[in-house]
Design a protein around this motif. Sequence first.
Motif, PDB file in Angstrom:
ATOM      1  N   VAL A  27      57.514  35.748  57.175  1.00  0.00           N
ATOM      2  CA  VAL A  27      57.608  37.014  56.451  1.00  0.00           C
ATOM      3  C   VAL A  27      57.961  36.708  55.000  1.00  0.00           C
ATOM      4  O   VAL A  27      58.666  35.744  54.703  1.00  0.00           O
ATOM      5  CB  VAL A  27      58.662  37.967  57.062  1.00  0.00           C
ATOM      6  N   ALA A  28      57.467  37.523  54.086  1.00  0.00           N
ATOM      7  CA  ALA A  28      57.766  37.357  52.662  1.00  0.00           C
ATOM      8  C   ALA A  28      57.551  38.684  51.959  1.00  0.00           C
ATOM      9  O   ALA A  28      56.724  39.497  52.384  1.00  0.00           O
ATOM     10  CB  ALA A  28      56.884  36.277  52.033  1.00  0.00           C
ATOM     11  N   LEU A  29      58.292  38.888  50.869  1.00  0.00           N
ATOM     12  CA  LEU A  29      58.177  40.109  50.072  1.00  0.00           C
ATOM     13  C   LEU A  29      57.437  39.827  48.776  1.00  0.00           C
ATOM     14  O   LEU A  29      57.592  38.762  48.176  1.00  0.00           O
ATOM     15  CB  LEU A  29      59.565  40.652  49.744  1.00  0.00           C
ATOM     16  N   SER A  30      56.665  40.797  48.310  1.00  0.00           N
ATOM     17  CA  SER A  30      56.042  40.706  46.992  1.00  0.00           C
ATOM     18  C   SER A  30      57.123  40.806  45.923  1.00  0.00           C
ATOM     19  O   SER A  30      58.228  41.302  46.177  1.00  0.00           O
ATOM     20  CB  SER A  30      55.013  41.821  46.814  1.00  0.00           C
ATOM     21  N   PRO A  31      56.856  40.340  44.702  1.00  0.00           N
ATOM     22  CA  PRO A  31      57.880  40.384  43.653  1.00  0.00           C
ATOM     23  C   PRO A  31      58.426  41.779  43.368  1.00  0.00           C
ATOM     24  O   PRO A  31      59.604  41.925  43.036  1.00  0.00           O
ATOM     25  CB  PRO A  31      57.143  39.807  42.441  1.00  0.00           C
ATOM     26  N   ASP A  32      57.602  42.818  43.493  1.00  0.00           N
ATOM     27  CA  ASP A  32      58.095  44.178  43.261  1.00  0.00           C
ATOM     28  C   ASP A  32      58.702  44.791  44.525  1.00  0.00           C
ATOM     29  O   ASP A  32      59.168  45.937  44.500  1.00  0.00           O
ATOM     30  CB  ASP A  32      56.993  45.088  42.714  1.00  0.00           C
ATOM     31  N   GLU A  33      58.684  44.034  45.613  1.00  0.00           N
ATOM     32  CA  GLU A  33      59.237  44.440  46.904  1.00  0.00           C
ATOM     33  C   GLU A  33      58.613  45.735  47.431  1.00  0.00           C
ATOM     34  O   GLU A  33      59.223  46.494  48.162  1.00  0.00           O
ATOM     35  CB  GLU A  33      60.763  44.548  46.844  1.00  0.00           C
ATOM     36  N   LYS A  34      57.329  45.920  47.081  1.00  0.00           N
ATOM     37  CA  LYS A  34      56.585  47.055  47.608  1.00  0.00           C
ATOM     38  C   LYS A  34      55.615  46.653  48.712  1.00  0.00           C
ATOM     39  O   LYS A  34      54.939  47.508  49.288  1.00  0.00           O
ATOM     40  CB  LYS A  34      55.823  47.755  46.475  1.00  0.00           C
ATOM     41  N   THR A  35      55.550  45.346  49.002  1.00  0.00           N
ATOM     42  CA  THR A  35      54.661  44.839  50.045  1.00  0.00           C
ATOM     43  C   THR A  35      55.408  43.811  50.870  1.00  0.00           C
ATOM     44  O   THR A  35      56.088  42.937  50.316  1.00  0.00           O
ATOM     45  CB  THR A  35      53.404  44.187  49.446  1.00  0.00           C
ATOM     46  N   LEU A  36      55.278  43.913  52.183  1.00  0.00           N
ATOM     47  CA  LEU A  36      55.802  42.901  53.096  1.00  0.00           C
ATOM     48  C   LEU A  36      54.625  42.124  53.669  1.00  0.00           C
ATOM     49  O   LEU A  36      53.728  42.708  54.291  1.00  0.00           O
ATOM     50  CB  LEU A  36      56.591  43.539  54.235  1.00  0.00           C
ATOM     51  N   TYR A  37      54.610  40.817  53.430  1.00  0.00           N
ATOM     52  CA  TYR A  37      53.599  39.942  54.015  1.00  0.00           C
ATOM     53  C   TYR A  37      54.105  39.431  55.355  1.00  0.00           C
ATOM     54  O   TYR A  37      55.247  38.973  55.465  1.00  0.00           O
ATOM     55  CB  TYR A  37      53.295  38.770  53.083  1.00  0.00           C
ATOM     56  N   VAL A  38      53.249  39.529  56.367  1.00  0.00           N
ATOM     57  CA  VAL A  38      53.612  39.116  57.719  1.00  0.00           C
ATOM     58  C   VAL A  38      52.515  38.213  58.268  1.00  0.00           C
ATOM     59  O   VAL A  38      51.324  38.533  58.167  1.00  0.00           O
ATOM     60  CB  VAL A  38      53.790  40.336  58.654  1.00  0.00           C
ATOM     61  N   ALA A  39      52.924  37.096  58.833  1.00  0.00           N
ATOM     62  CA  ALA A  39      51.991  36.233  59.546  1.00  0.00           C
ATOM     63  C   ALA A  39      52.003  36.617  61.016  1.00  0.00           C
ATOM     64  O   ALA A  39      53.036  36.510  61.685  1.00  0.00           O
ATOM     65  CB  ALA A  39      52.385  34.769  59.376  1.00  0.00           C
ATOM     66  N   GLU A  40      50.894  37.102  61.505  1.00  0.00           N
ATOM     67  CA  GLU A  40      50.708  37.355  62.936  1.00  0.00           C
ATOM     68  C   GLU A  40      49.985  36.139  63.488  1.00  0.00           C
ATOM     69  O   GLU A  40      48.802  35.912  63.184  1.00  0.00           O
ATOM     70  CB  GLU A  40      49.889  38.628  63.152  1.00  0.00           C
ATOM     71  N   SER A  41      50.688  35.319  64.274  1.00  0.00           N
ATOM     72  CA  SER A  41      50.160  33.996  64.640  1.00  0.00           C
ATOM     73  C   SER A  41      50.263  33.755  66.136  1.00  0.00           C
ATOM     74  O   SER A  41      51.121  33.011  66.626  1.00  0.00           O
ATOM     75  CB  SER A  41      50.898  32.891  63.870  1.00  0.00           C
ATOM     76  N   ASP A  42      49.382  34.401  66.880  1.00  0.00           N
ATOM     77  CA  ASP A  42      49.273  34.175  68.316  1.00  0.00           C
ATOM     78  C   ASP A  42      48.238  33.077  68.527  1.00  0.00           C
ATOM     79  O   ASP A  42      47.028  33.334  68.489  1.00  0.00           O
ATOM     80  CB  ASP A  42      48.861  35.466  69.015  1.00  0.00           C
TER      81      ASP A  42
END
Length: 305
Positions: free
Chosen positions: A167-182
Amino acid sequence: MTWTFELIYGPLGTPLGGLAWDGSGMLFSDIGNSVILRWDSRSNTVAPARKYTNRTNGIAFGSQGVLYGCQSGSRRIVRFMPDGSATTTATRVAGKVHNNPYFLTVDRHERAWFSDPDHSRMAVGPGPQRFPPLEHQSVLRLSRAARPTFEWYLARMTFDTNAPTGVALSPDEKTLYVAESDNRPGGARELRAYPIGDDGTLGRYVVLHVFGSDHRGIHRGIEGMCVDTDGNIIACAGWQHSGPGPLVYVFSPAGAVLETHVVPADLPLNCAFGDERLGSLYVTTAAGHLFRIQSVGRNGYMPYP
């Protein structure tokens, strides 16, 4: 530009996972031995920073200098305090003990967003393991109430994940990046971007990248990742027996693959920036390597804290 992977530590033969720069050294999680180690670049030494961490994996500093850790063996997020003590936080979501926290990121409001997959088959010991796993594997958010209670509480943020990892946040914290890794046959292996609404909830995700498969097998998805000040996502993925191999990817915020760099060991797990001006990238692996790639930040990928 070709990256040079410098072996700093290992291989241990067991996984190294979480990474966090403390201002003068790189902390990294020796998961199996339940210790957080610290690499001092000035003295070129590694020493234990925290012992008895009960299989802590993901680690990240909050804005107040507190180190948060995914204590998977105890099924909780802990706060490693600057004075050497540790404090617990909430352990239940909707009244049930959550699963095994994996990786996390902490925002400016001191909220910890973390992936919570079910790793109960790998968990050891009594205590929280007697509680059954949740019926879902989600991204959860740890927050703290205002006065007078200051109590910690958990909220479920994703309702469409089955195997969240990084998981990671964009610099403006308006987007959450998520790795879905099944990484099982038929499983989704995607890099997703979830918009964060003004009310703190997540909107419908956009798929930035999809990992495929071929006659050799599944192409392994993303494990850990971090973000730079332009919102580019630096991610660890891949393995040797199928696909393009173990790589560090650099994705644009829109999902374009800007660069890939071959990791000289299988199963890269996590990455984070460190060193003076945070100009180097550190990478851990499932076999217990800690690599450093110097001058990454000074070539365009300056980290977002």
